[in-house]
Write an enzyme that holds these catalytic residues in place. Structure first.
Site, PDB file in Angstrom:
ATOM      1  N   SER A   3     -96.612  11.528  16.008  1.00 53.86           N
ATOM      2  CA  SER A   3     -96.790  10.730  14.733  1.00 53.86           C
ATOM      3  C   SER A   3     -98.011  10.839  14.025  1.00 53.86           C
ATOM      4  O   SER A   3     -98.016  10.392  13.050  1.00 53.86           O
ATOM      5  CB  SER A   3     -96.196   9.296  14.913  1.00 53.86           C
ATOM      6  N   LYS A  61    -101.388   4.082  15.297  1.00 51.59           N
ATOM      7  CA  LYS A  61    -101.072   4.339  13.747  1.00 51.59           C
ATOM      8  C   LYS A  61    -102.299   3.796  13.113  1.00 51.59           C
ATOM      9  O   LYS A  61    -103.057   3.415  13.540  1.00 51.59           O
ATOM     10  CB  LYS A  61    -100.018   3.291  13.270  1.00 51.59           C
TER      11      LYS A  61
END
Lengths: 208, 208
Positions: free
Chosen positions: A128, A165
């Site tokens: 990601s 993230k």
DNA sequence: AAATATAGTGATAAAATGTTCACTATGTCA
DNA sequence: TGACATAGTGAACATTTTATCACTATATTT
């Protein structure tokens, strides 16, 4: 912690490193020219109260250093490299540095770390963050902290799983933003099962 | 070392790990149901004689493990980090490790290196490898070698300048392939001003 | 000026720990 | 079988270590 108390803490650390077991009150007193064990005891009581050491009562020679105190020394080695633990699966509600979490150790250049903070390595799962150059299998080097500022790359604990993230807060909305168009933002505003484990300060990749 | 002695050595190790200080004779005895401290003492004397532990006499709770004994537990960490030079601008025809080239040093985990080889770090300029997660400013860790096999990420010297690319040879054609669609392959077949400095074995990135 | 925290002395008491004794038991090796 | 190393008991003892007392002294804060 007073200067005197800090000196005594340092002496205990040094004694432990050199001997493998902690000093007695008398050994401490001798080093600092404190003739009474009571004088020493009060320093130790203060260090206990402030969370730097533990002493197993009704025992002797049983001073041990707490995590708080170890992070103070941060184990800097002469050679400018620092050993940090590599964490495996981190479970929510568990101390991050619990022994069960530690999968190995990694030596990194000390230029990467600020003294007084705790650092750990974490192996990245998933893709990601590839647009930020963080790939599956990379080890991110993380500074342990509970907060973040916008744009930090963080290790977040969401729903009992860790994720890497980018952090973005606007108003009361917190978004965890991936660096991969195939993934969606994670909005965590109303969840209470969210916490920040640390901030990514480096990446380490080993080819095959 | 007898089984009994080994068990006792293991117990001491475990106690040390858990408490930060060694056990007393009585604590050892209690764990093994040896009621007399003399029974314990003789085991410890044997362990001393065989070089597995030290005991500071006229002291107490002062058992410490020797190197011999630590290596038994596979915990020897001589120096698990290695210093490598970081190279700046490398000029063609010059020895790569010439002092003029060295811009600094970096400590890396020794798991990254194979003994007997030379390694260096090189700061990446340009973004031609971003799809492989190698960004401008990253430091690549390079194993010094003059050849390569297909698909290796290498440091090549072309026209008196270093570049990071992927190596691909088919027939007599050698191509240096970027990981960024905005760049073209470099074909080096007929050039003689081409050489391989090494193979990228790791990447190291530090955020701000 | 009074209160409080830090830092220390010197002595004594109490507890924890290590040392040594004579004696028993069991397995191994030559 | 006899010698030897290992393994253990139970008790007495010496030493090391921690705990606590009343008392002194010096800063800092209220």
């Amino acid at each position: 912690m007073t200067n005197r108390q800090e000196d005594i803490l340092k002496f205990i650390k040094k004694f432990l490193d050199q001997n493998g077991f902690p000093p007695t009150y008398r050994e401490i007193g001798r080093h600092f020219s404190i003739s009474s064990t009571f004088g020493v005891k009060r320093h130790l009581d203060a260090l206990i109260k402030k969370g730097y050491i533990n002493i197993d009562s009704n025992s002797n020679r049983s001073i041990s250093l707490t995590d708080k105190s170890l992070s103070l020394f941060n184990e800097i080695q002469e050679n400018n490299s620092v050993e940090i633990p590599i964490l495996g699966r981190v479970a929510a509600g568990y101390p991050v540095f619990a022994e069960e979490n530690i999968e190995g150790t990694l030596y990194i250049d000390s230029s990467l770390i600020n003294k007084g903070n705790n650092y750990f390595g974490l192996k990245v799962r998933g893709d990601s963050m590839i647009d930020d150059g963080i790939f599956e299998g990379d080890t991110v080097i993380v500074k342990s902290q509970n907060d973040a500022i916008n744009n930090d790359i963080i290790i977040a604990m969401v729903d009992n799983d860790t994720t890497v993230k980018r952090y973005k807060k606007s108003g009361s909305k917190i978004n965890l933003i991936p660096a991969n168009k195939n993934y969606n933002n994670i909005e965590v505003t109303k969840r209470d099962n969210f916490s920040i484990l640390g901030k990514v300060v480096g990446v380490y990749r080993i080819y095959n």
